[in-house]
Scaffold this active site. Structure first.
Site, short mmCIF file in Angstrom:
data_model
loop_
_atom_site.label_atom_id
_atom_site.label_comp_id
_atom_site.label_asym_id
_atom_site.label_seq_id
_atom_site.Cartn_x
_atom_site.Cartn_y
_atom_site.Cartn_z
N ASN A 175 -0.33 4.55 -0.15
CA ASN A 175 -0.93 5.81 0.32
C ASN A 175 -1.66 5.70 1.65
O ASN A 175 -2.43 6.57 2.02
CB ASN A 175 -1.86 6.38 -0.76
CG ASN A 175 -3.03 5.45 -1.03
OD1 ASN A 175 -3.06 4.32 -0.54
ND2 ASN A 175 -4.00 5.92 -1.80
N ASP A 194 0.85 -1.19 0.00
CA ASP A 194 0.00 0.00 0.00
C ASP A 194 0.88 1.24 0.00
O ASP A 194 1.72 1.42 0.88
CB ASP A 194 -0.88 -0.04 1.25
CG ASP A 194 -1.70 1.23 1.42
OD1 ASP A 194 -1.90 1.93 0.40
OD2 ASP A 194 -2.13 1.51 2.55
N HIS A 218 -3.77 -17.37 -5.04
CA HIS A 218 -4.68 -16.54 -4.23
C HIS A 218 -5.98 -17.26 -3.87
O HIS A 218 -6.78 -16.72 -3.11
CB HIS A 218 -5.00 -15.25 -5.00
CG HIS A 218 -5.80 -15.54 -6.25
ND1 HIS A 218 -5.31 -16.31 -7.28
CD2 HIS A 218 -7.04 -15.18 -6.61
CE1 HIS A 218 -6.24 -16.40 -8.22
NE2 HIS A 218 -7.30 -15.72 -7.84
N ASP A 219 -6.22 -18.43 -4.44
CA ASP A 219 -7.43 -19.19 -4.14
C ASP A 219 -7.16 -20.40 -3.23
O ASP A 219 -8.06 -21.19 -2.97
CB ASP A 219 -8.06 -19.74 -5.43
CG ASP A 219 -8.59 -18.64 -6.33
OD1 ASP A 219 -9.02 -17.60 -5.82
OD2 ASP A 219 -8.58 -18.85 -7.57
N ASP A 222 -1.78 -1.23 -3.84
CA ASP A 222 -2.08 -0.48 -5.06
C ASP A 222 -0.93 -0.58 -6.06
O ASP A 222 0.12 -1.16 -5.76
CB ASP A 222 -2.41 0.97 -4.71
CG ASP A 222 -1.39 1.55 -3.73
OD1 ASP A 222 -0.19 1.42 -3.99
OD2 ASP A 222 -1.83 2.10 -2.68
N ASP A 231 -4.40 -10.50 -15.67
CA ASP A 231 -5.50 -11.44 -15.45
C ASP A 231 -6.62 -11.05 -16.41
O ASP A 231 -6.97 -9.88 -16.52
CB ASP A 231 -5.99 -11.35 -14.00
CG ASP A 231 -6.36 -12.70 -13.44
OD1 ASP A 231 -7.10 -13.43 -14.11
OD2 ASP A 231 -5.94 -13.02 -12.32
N ASP A 277 -8.91 -16.38 -16.57
CA ASP A 277 -9.75 -16.86 -15.49
C ASP A 277 -10.79 -17.87 -16.00
O ASP A 277 -11.47 -17.61 -17.00
CB ASP A 277 -10.47 -15.63 -14.91
CG ASP A 277 -11.09 -15.90 -13.56
OD1 ASP A 277 -10.35 -16.20 -12.63
OD2 ASP A 277 -12.32 -15.78 -13.45
N GLU A 333 -6.68 -20.77 -16.78
CA GLU A 333 -7.10 -21.44 -15.55
C GLU A 333 -8.19 -22.44 -15.93
O GLU A 333 -9.26 -22.04 -16.40
CB GLU A 333 -7.65 -20.43 -14.53
CG GLU A 333 -7.89 -21.07 -13.19
CD GLU A 333 -8.93 -20.37 -12.33
OE1 GLU A 333 -8.93 -20.57 -11.11
OE2 GLU A 333 -9.77 -19.63 -12.89
N ASP A 391 -4.12 3.87 2.77
CA ASP A 391 -5.56 3.58 2.93
C ASP A 391 -5.79 2.11 3.30
O ASP A 391 -6.94 1.66 3.37
CB ASP A 391 -6.35 3.97 1.67
CG ASP A 391 -6.00 3.12 0.47
OD1 ASP A 391 -5.07 2.28 0.58
OD2 ASP A 391 -6.65 3.28 -0.58
C1 GLC Z 1 -11.05 -17.87 -10.57
C2 GLC Z 1 -10.23 -16.93 -9.71
C3 GLC Z 1 -10.96 -16.70 -8.42
C4 GLC Z 1 -12.30 -16.07 -8.74
C5 GLC Z 1 -13.09 -16.91 -9.74
C6 GLC Z 1 -14.22 -16.13 -10.33
O1 GLC Z 1 -11.15 -19.12 -10.01
O2 GLC Z 1 -8.94 -17.42 -9.53
O3 GLC Z 1 -10.24 -15.91 -7.53
O4 GLC Z 1 -13.04 -15.92 -7.58
O5 GLC Z 1 -12.30 -17.32 -10.83
O6 GLC Z 1 -13.76 -15.13 -11.19
CA CA Z 2 -3.55 2.14 -1.23
#
Ligand code: GLC
Ligand code: CA
Length: 562
Positions: A23, A21, A327-328, A29, A98, A200, A255, A25
């Protein structure tokens, strides 16, 4: 096998909300990312995969896009993006975007138009159906984030399809205008100079028209048969390749949950003109007790079996992507290694060795290079993720499972484990923000942080640097063939790689006890490329808990010449 820069690259995944981050908040970013590019250059990665940064109401943290050509206000401006791209390129780092085009946000102008009337020119951009005679949804499908996959819309008294949240309506890819608009948008980003796309849930873009009820899986019917790897998915990807991808020197990764090796050879085949590679999830997504939810530890024998099959069946035909978390997913050291203080670092290095010596393009998820762990959640109010919150409400509310029984599943598998802020230093909020972070910082940041690890040659961070450097130096790591060594079941994973007479042996202990490994004769006297503990690799080797090493033997012809 054809050489390609994206086969030789190492990718680093950034979840912008939680990276840095700039700034105060409390939200990561673009300027924050730019400020940390030198850290990434020091690590040695080649490519950044940037999770969505487009304009979004953030129902699913940016995976619900309301404008593909604008930046999310919280992340900054288009100027900030241009600056990030320029600064990354200056450092020899490429940026992969992405691309979320299975669905948009319900606040995207296409959907606002689409839902306004049945005659609207955008009506057919999405998937609308009449309800059943009694007013019930068109079929029994459940959405990935809970509830029915159909949402009733008052204005035109019909239902629209959303495989994810109801704020993520699915686009109708059978409409040529939809494809044209998406390809135009992709071209626009390519012209800006970006270096590729991570696509995605791209295996879900083509749906069968009939849409019959699915087999009940937990609380709802599964949409799988009708929506995953659907009838026209390859045609649409080939069209995308012809119209956009083939015109630029970019990399693409799809993906593709529920993909098989056979399908991957089509999606990411050397000659199929679709994508460069796909993410498969077989090795990390077993059958849960409640949908994806389980508190069981994964089986290492299963992991070996699945990774080995993917290594063998794609070799020379298609390209693998290598990852154990993103991230999932929960943090890999907590899931496949051991995150107790005694074994955290050594097991994080072991897992990295195991993955980075395989064939394919490795992906490092932010913080993985520090051995960041799952978060010690104590209360449901600490969660931010729509999937976790909805699942808790739905599964416990249904009476199928008690809160007490479901809680360990959340701890084990919640996506928020991976989404806590990056741990930069031992200062306030781990150096991530001067404000109030949008999601709590893992309290272990005083021990686990980038600053401390950069100063310690023995750290997980420096181990990753070495692994990345080795991949650049030894083509066998990128292009060698793969063979599993039969040993160890749940406790030991050993494999070899071979390229034109050169050989590589990789041995990884997945357990907290000592065990022995008999070194194959052909590796006696081989060079140790990397190891996470000190040892002598000859004869019968006694491995300490979570020990890992890689030995390299030059071609035998070469040896005799010496
Ligand atoms: C993919 C992404 C996930 C998202 C989902 C819907 O699986 O990696 O984070 O929630 O698609 O877009
Ligand atoms: Ca920020």
């Amino acid at each position: 096998m054809k050489r390609a820069w994206w086969k030789e690259a190492v990718v680093y995944q950034i979840y912008p909300r939680s990276f840095m981050d700039s700034n105060g908040d409390g939200i990561g970013d673009l300027a924050g990312i730019t400020s940390r590019l030198d850290y990434l250059r020091c690590l040695g990665i080649d490519v950044i995969w940037l999770c969505p940064i487009y304009r979004s109401p953030n129902d699913d943290n940016g995976y619900d896009i309301s404008d593909y050509r604008a930046i999310m206000e919280e992340f900054g401006t288009m100027e900030d993006f241009d600056e990030l791209l320029e600064q990354a390129h200056k450092r020899g780092i490429r940026i992969v975007m992405d691309l979320v085009v299975n669905h948009t946000s319900d606040e995207h102008k296409w959907f606002i138009e689409s839902r306004s009337s049945k005659e609207n020119p955008y009506r057919d951009y999405y998937i609308w159906r009449e309800g059943k005679e009694d007013g019930a949804p068109p079929n029994n499908w459940g959405a990935c984030f809970g509830g029915s996959a159909w949402e009733y819309d008052e204005a035109t008294q019909m239902y629209y399809l959303h495989l994810f949240s109801k704020k993520q309506p699915d686009l109708n890819w059978d409409n040529p205008n939809v494809r044209r608009e998406i390809f135009d948008m992709m071209t626009w980003w390519c012209e800006k100079g970006i270096d590729g796309f991570r696509m995605d849930v791209i295996c879900m873009i083509s749906k069968r028209r009939e849409m019959p009820d699915g087999e009940i899986d937990g609380l709802y019917g599964s949409f799988h048969e009708s929506c995953v790897n659907g009838p026209n998915v390859h045609t649409y990807l080939q069209e995308m390749n012809e119209k956009v991808l083939s015109r630029y020197d970019i990399m693409t990764v799809g993906e593709t949950p529920d993909v098989t090796t056979e399908l991957a050879r089509q999606y990411a085949g050397e000659d199929t003109r679709e994508l460069n590679m796909v993410f498969q999830f077989e090795h990390i997504e077993g059958e849960g007790k409640y949908g994806k939810w389980t508190d069981e530890k994964p089986s290492i024998a299963r992991l070996k079996r699945i990774l080995s099959r993917w290594q063998k069946e794609l070799y020379g035909k298609a390209w693998n992507s290598l990852f154990l978390n993103n991230h999932d997913q929960p943090r890999m050291v907590s899931r496949f290694g051991n995150d107790t203080p005694a074994y955290r670092a050594v097991s994080a290095k072991m897992l990295a060795t195991c993955l980075h010596m395989l064939g394919g393009t490795p992906y490092i998820y932010q913080g993985e290079e520090l051995g960041m762990t799952n978060y010690p959640f104590t209360d449901i109010s600490q969660f931010r993720d729509i999937e976790s919150i909805n699942a808790y409400r739905e599964w416990c509310g249904s009476g199928i499972v008690t809160k007490e029984a479901f809680w360990p599943c959340l701890l084990e598998k919640s996506r928020d484990n991976a989404r806590t802020p990056m741990q930069w230093d031992d200062g306030e909020n781990a150096g991530f923000t001067t404000g109030e972070p949008w999601i709590a910082v893992n309290p272990n940041y005083r021990e686990i942080n980038a600053k401390a690890q950069m100063a310690d040659q023995d750290s997980v961070f420096h181990y990753y640097r070495k692994l990345i450097a080795l991949r650049k130096k030894y083509p066998i790591i990128v292009y060698g063939s793969y063979e599993l060594l039969a040993c160890g079941g749940e406790t030991l994973y050993a494999y070899t790689r071979t390229l034109e007479g050169e050989k590589l042996l990789v041995v990884c202990s997945f357990c907290d006890r000592e065990q022995t490994f008999d070194l194959p004769a052909e590796f006696e006297g081989a060079d140790c490329l990397i190891s996470n503990l000190e040892n002598r690799y000859a004869g019968r080797v006694t491995l300490r808990p979570y020990e890992a090493f890689a030995l390299y033997q030059m071609g035998s012809g070469l040896r005799q010449d010496l």
